[in-house]
Each structure stands twice: as structure tokens, then as C-alpha cells.
Design a protein around this motif. Structure first.
Motif, PDB file in Angstrom:
ATOM      1  N   ILE A  79       0.854  -1.199   0.000  1.00  7.70           N
ATOM      2  CA  ILE A  79       0.000   0.000   0.000  1.00  7.70           C
ATOM      3  C   ILE A  79       0.889   1.248   0.000  1.00  7.70           C
ATOM      4  N   LYS A  80       1.952   1.195   0.799  1.00  3.24           N
ATOM      5  CA  LYS A  80       2.883   2.329   0.883  1.00  3.24           C
ATOM      6  C   LYS A  80       3.512   2.599  -0.495  1.00  3.24           C
ATOM      7  N   GLU A  81       3.890   1.550  -1.165  1.00  2.00           N
ATOM      8  CA  GLU A  81       4.468   1.710  -2.512  1.00  2.00           C
ATOM      9  C   GLU A  81       3.442   2.295  -3.472  1.00  2.00           C
ATOM     10  N   ALA A  82       2.205   1.838  -3.341  1.00  7.58           N
ATOM     11  CA  ALA A  82       1.151   2.362  -4.227  1.00  7.58           C
ATOM     12  C   ALA A  82       0.939   3.861  -3.976  1.00  7.58           C
ATOM     13  N   PHE A  83       1.050   4.281  -2.707  1.00  4.84           N
ATOM     14  CA  PHE A  83       0.955   5.709  -2.387  1.00  4.84           C
ATOM     15  C   PHE A  83       2.088   6.475  -3.064  1.00  4.84           C
ATOM     16  N   GLU A  84       3.294   5.912  -2.994  1.00  5.95           N
ATOM     17  CA  GLU A  84       4.440   6.608  -3.587  1.00  5.95           C
ATOM     18  C   GLU A  84       4.314   6.713  -5.109  1.00  5.95           C
ATOM     19  N   ASN A  85       3.824   5.656  -5.722  1.00  6.53           N
ATOM     20  CA  ASN A  85       3.606   5.695  -7.175  1.00  6.53           C
ATOM     21  C   ASN A  85       2.583   6.762  -7.533  1.00  6.53           C
ATOM     22  N   LEU A  86       1.548   6.836  -6.718  1.00 12.76           N
ATOM     23  CA  LEU A  86       0.490   7.824  -6.957  1.00 12.76           C
ATOM     24  C   LEU A  86       1.058   9.245  -6.890  1.00 12.76           C
ATOM     25  N   ALA A  87       1.908   9.480  -5.891  1.00 10.56           N
ATOM     26  CA  ALA A  87       2.489  10.820  -5.728  1.00 10.56           C
ATOM     27  C   ALA A  87       3.414  11.175  -6.889  1.00 10.56           C
ATOM     28  N   ARG A  88       4.023  10.160  -7.485  1.00  9.84           N
ATOM     29  CA  ARG A  88       4.905  10.420  -8.625  1.00  9.84           C
ATOM     30  C   ARG A  88       4.116  10.812  -9.868  1.00  9.84           C
ATOM     31  N   GLU A  89       2.929  10.221 -10.024  1.00 12.68           N
ATOM     32  CA  GLU A  89       2.181  10.490 -11.265  1.00 12.68           C
ATOM     33  C   GLU A  89       1.192  11.644 -11.154  1.00 12.68           C
ATOM     34  N   PHE A  90       0.837  12.068  -9.954  1.00 15.38           N
ATOM     35  CA  PHE A  90      -0.176  13.121  -9.816  1.00 15.38           C
ATOM     36  C   PHE A  90       0.179  14.025  -8.643  1.00 15.38           C
ATOM     37  N   ARG A  91       0.235  15.332  -8.927  1.00 16.93           N
ATOM     38  CA  ARG A  91       0.562  16.284  -7.866  1.00 16.93           C
ATOM     39  C   ARG A  91      -0.659  17.131  -7.566  1.00 16.93           C
ATOM     40  N   PRO A  92      -1.425  16.726  -6.587  1.00 15.72           N
ATOM     41  CA  PRO A  92      -2.674  17.438  -6.311  1.00 15.72           C
ATOM     42  C   PRO A  92      -2.433  18.764  -5.584  1.00 15.72           C
ATOM     43  N   ASP A  93      -3.438  19.642  -5.638  1.00 15.23           N
ATOM     44  CA  ASP A  93      -3.446  20.841  -4.799  1.00 15.23           C
ATOM     45  C   ASP A  93      -4.082  20.509  -3.451  1.00 15.23           C
ATOM     46  N   ILE A  94      -5.155  19.737  -3.512  1.00 10.31           N
ATOM     47  CA  ILE A  94      -5.875  19.371  -2.287  1.00 10.31           C
ATOM     48  C   ILE A  94      -6.020  17.855  -2.231  1.00 10.31           C
ATOM     49  N   VAL A  95      -5.770  17.307  -1.050  1.00  7.72           N
ATOM     50  CA  VAL A  95      -5.988  15.871  -0.843  1.00  7.72           C
ATOM     51  C   VAL A  95      -7.091  15.708   0.198  1.00  7.72           C
ATOM     52  N   PHE A  96      -8.117  14.967  -0.149  1.00  7.07           N
ATOM     53  CA  PHE A  96      -9.153  14.598   0.819  1.00  7.07           C
ATOM     54  C   PHE A  96      -8.849  13.200   1.323  1.00  7.07           C
ATOM     55  N   THR A  97      -8.789  13.052   2.642  1.00  6.32           N
ATOM     56  CA  THR A  97      -8.447  11.741   3.191  1.00  6.32           C
ATOM     57  C   THR A  97      -9.142  11.528   4.541  1.00  6.32           C
ATOM     58  N   HIS A  98      -8.894  10.349   5.126  1.00  6.97           N
ATOM     59  CA  HIS A  98      -9.478  10.033   6.430  1.00  6.97           C
ATOM     60  C   HIS A  98      -8.838  10.849   7.548  1.00  6.97           C
ATOM     61  N   ALA A  99      -9.569  10.942   8.653  1.00  8.19           N
ATOM     62  CA  ALA A  99      -9.074  11.680   9.813  1.00  8.19           C
ATOM     63  C   ALA A  99      -8.097  10.827  10.618  1.00  8.19           C
ATOM     64  N   ARG A 100      -7.073  11.467  11.137  1.00  6.03           N
ATOM     65  CA  ARG A 100      -6.029  10.771  11.899  1.00  6.03           C
ATOM     66  C   ARG A 100      -6.608  10.027  13.115  1.00  6.03           C
ATOM     67  N   ASP A 101      -7.606  10.610  13.751  1.00  3.75           N
ATOM     68  CA  ASP A 101      -8.142  10.001  14.968  1.00  3.75           C
ATOM     69  C   ASP A 101      -9.378   9.136  14.728  1.00  3.75           C
ATOM     70  N   ASP A 102      -9.631   8.797  13.494  1.00  4.00           N
ATOM     71  CA  ASP A 102     -10.734   7.880  13.176  1.00  4.00           C
ATOM     72  C   ASP A 102     -10.445   6.539  13.860  1.00  4.00           C
ATOM     73  N   ARG A 103     -11.444   5.934  14.469  1.00  6.73           N
ATOM     74  CA  ARG A 103     -11.211   4.689  15.207  1.00  6.73           C
ATOM     75  C   ARG A 103     -11.131   3.455  14.315  1.00  6.73           C
ATOM     76  N   ASN A 104     -11.483   3.590  13.054  1.00  8.06           N
ATOM     77  CA  ASN A 104     -11.385   2.455  12.148  1.00  8.06           C
ATOM     78  C   ASN A 104      -9.935   2.329  11.672  1.00  8.06           C
ATOM     79  N   GLN A 105      -9.336   1.147  11.888  1.00  9.91           N
ATOM     80  CA  GLN A 105      -7.902   1.015  11.593  1.00  9.91           C
ATOM     81  C   GLN A 105      -7.574   1.248  10.118  1.00  9.91           C
ATOM     82  N   ASP A 106      -8.424   0.742   9.224  1.00  7.19           N
ATOM     83  CA  ASP A 106      -8.170   0.940   7.786  1.00  7.19           C
ATOM     84  C   ASP A 106      -8.142   2.433   7.468  1.00  7.19           C
TER      85      ASP A 106
END
Ligand code: ZN
Length: 221
Positions: free
Chosen positions: A96-123
Motif C-alpha cells: 500500500i505504501k508503494e502504491a501511495f508513492e507511485n500515486l504521488a509520482r504520477e499526480f501532484r494534487p493541490d488538495i488531498v481529501f483523506t481520512h481523519a487521523r483520529d478515526d477509530r477504524n484502523q483501515d
């Protein structure tokens, strides 16, 4: 050096906004920021976007793709649906970490929407952690997901949305995610109720808003 994005959204400077939406499961992005995305999709020029769901297979993969098209009008080539099995200490974590790095190489976003750090769901937390690991020159907005864990907190960044957009979001969630309809929390009134509450907190003109955690902001003057 890349220009860090803060409160000045580049669309206001006349160029196309680049948006990256990240979600662990097929309905997370739409629940967390669906009304914001519907509002962005209605703007011209429409943002250039990538939509990545990290763990969805079978019917849920199909729903993830439908959601991306319906909420943000993402082109097929901009949608990525993986079927990773989550866990911090698993082989999949490295993948998954590698897939994140590949994504960052191919697309440079201005805004990233993602999960909250303190979300209780581990995923959800893993996606949030890897977002911060990978994207260091972007505005990261962490969305919230109402659920059994009762882990809603005190967000600090609001996007007011019109009442009709709030209703469109709630209805689209119910229509796209057939696999979730049997869950007791997957209800129109839950989604609308949270947006109404956040709208009250930020004094949204139409009464509705989505709320986010913005842990770091820069102001470019
Ligand atoms: Zn989820």
C-alpha cells in the motif's frame, strides 16, 4: 521548490484545481466529502481529479467507480480501485505504501481529501497516516465519517454547501451503495443531520456544511 497551498485555492488564480480523493472503502469519500465534491464538480473549469479506493472488491468495486463518476465526474482513467487487505504489520502495508508513492509520482494534487487521523477504524487510520507520509506540499483535508464508534471530534475547517447539494449527496449515497443500505447507520437523516450541525457551527448561509480537520495551513500572501 513547490509552492505550498494554503487558504488561497489556485482555482481562484485561473487554473484548474487538482484534487485527490482517498478512501479506504468504497463509500468513505462520498460520505466524508461528497457534498464538497458535488459543489466542485459544478464549477468551471471542473477540477482535474484522481479517485483512489484502497480496499474494495466485487460489488463494492463497482459501487466505488459509480460513486467517483456521480460525485465528481471523474474520468475512468482517473479512478483506481485496489483490493488490499489492511493491517500495519502485514506484507500488504508495504504494498500500500508503494502504491501511495507511485500515486504521488504520477499526480501532484493541490488538495488531498483523506481520512481523519483520529478515526477509530484502523483501515481509515492507515490511509490517513500514509497520506501525511506521502503528500508534504499539499493541503490535506481530513473528512469525518459518522459511525458506531462515536468518534466524531471537533473539526476546524468548513465547506458550506447548498441545501439542495446536501440533499443530493444523501440521496446519491443511498442510490449508489446498495450493499450498505441494510446498515442501521447508513441513513439519509444521519448524513443530512451531520451536515446541518456542521452548517450551524460555521454559520453557513444555507444551513449545511461539511467539516474537515486541517492540521496544517499556510497562507500565501
Ligand atoms: Zn470505511
Amino acid at each position: 521548490m513547490e509552492e505550498a497551498l494554503g487558504l488561497a485555492v489556485p482555482a481562484s488564480r485561473g487554473r484548474r484545481l487538482k484534487i485527490l480523493c482517498l478512501g479506504a472503502h468504497s463509500d468513505d469519500i462520498e460520505i466524508g466529502c461528497g457534498a464538497t465534491l458535488l459543489t466542485m464538480a459544478a464549477r468551471r473549469p471542473r477540477p482535474e481529479s484522481r479517485w483512489v479506493v484502497w480496499s474494495a472488491a466485487g460489488q463494492r468495486e463497482h459501487e466505488a467507480k459509480r460513486g467517483a463518476r456521480k460525485f465528481l465526474g471523474v474520468a475512468t482513467e482517473g479512478i483506481r480501485v485496489h483490493a488490499f487487505r489492511f493491517g500495519y504489520n502485514t506484507a500488504a502495508f508495504t504494498e500500500i505504501k508503494e502504491a501511495f508513492e507511485n500515486l504521488a509520482r504520477e499526480f501532484r494534487p493541490d488538495i488531498v481529501f483523506t481520512h481523519a487521523r483520529d478515526d477509530r477504524n484502523q483501515d481509515h487510520r492507515i490511509v490517513s497516516d500514509l497520506t501525511w507520509n506521502t503528500f508534504r506540499n499539499q493541503l490535506i483535508l481530513e473528512y469525518e465519517i459518522p459511525k458506531w464508534d462515536g468518534d466524531l471530534g471537533r473539526p476546524n475547517f468548513y465547506v458550506p454547501v447548498s441545501p439542495s447539494t446536501a440533499r443530493r449527496k444523501a440521496r446519491a449515497l443511498l442510490s449508489v451503495f446498495g450493499t450498505q443500505r441494510s446498515k442501521d447507520w447508513f441513513r439519509e437523516e444521519i448524513f443530512l443531520g451531520l451536515m446541518r450541525l456542521r452548517g450551524m457551527e460555521c454559520r453557513a448561509a444555507g444551513g449545511h456544511a461539511e467539516a474537515f480537520y486541517a492540521r496544517k495551513l499556510t497562507l500565501s500572501l
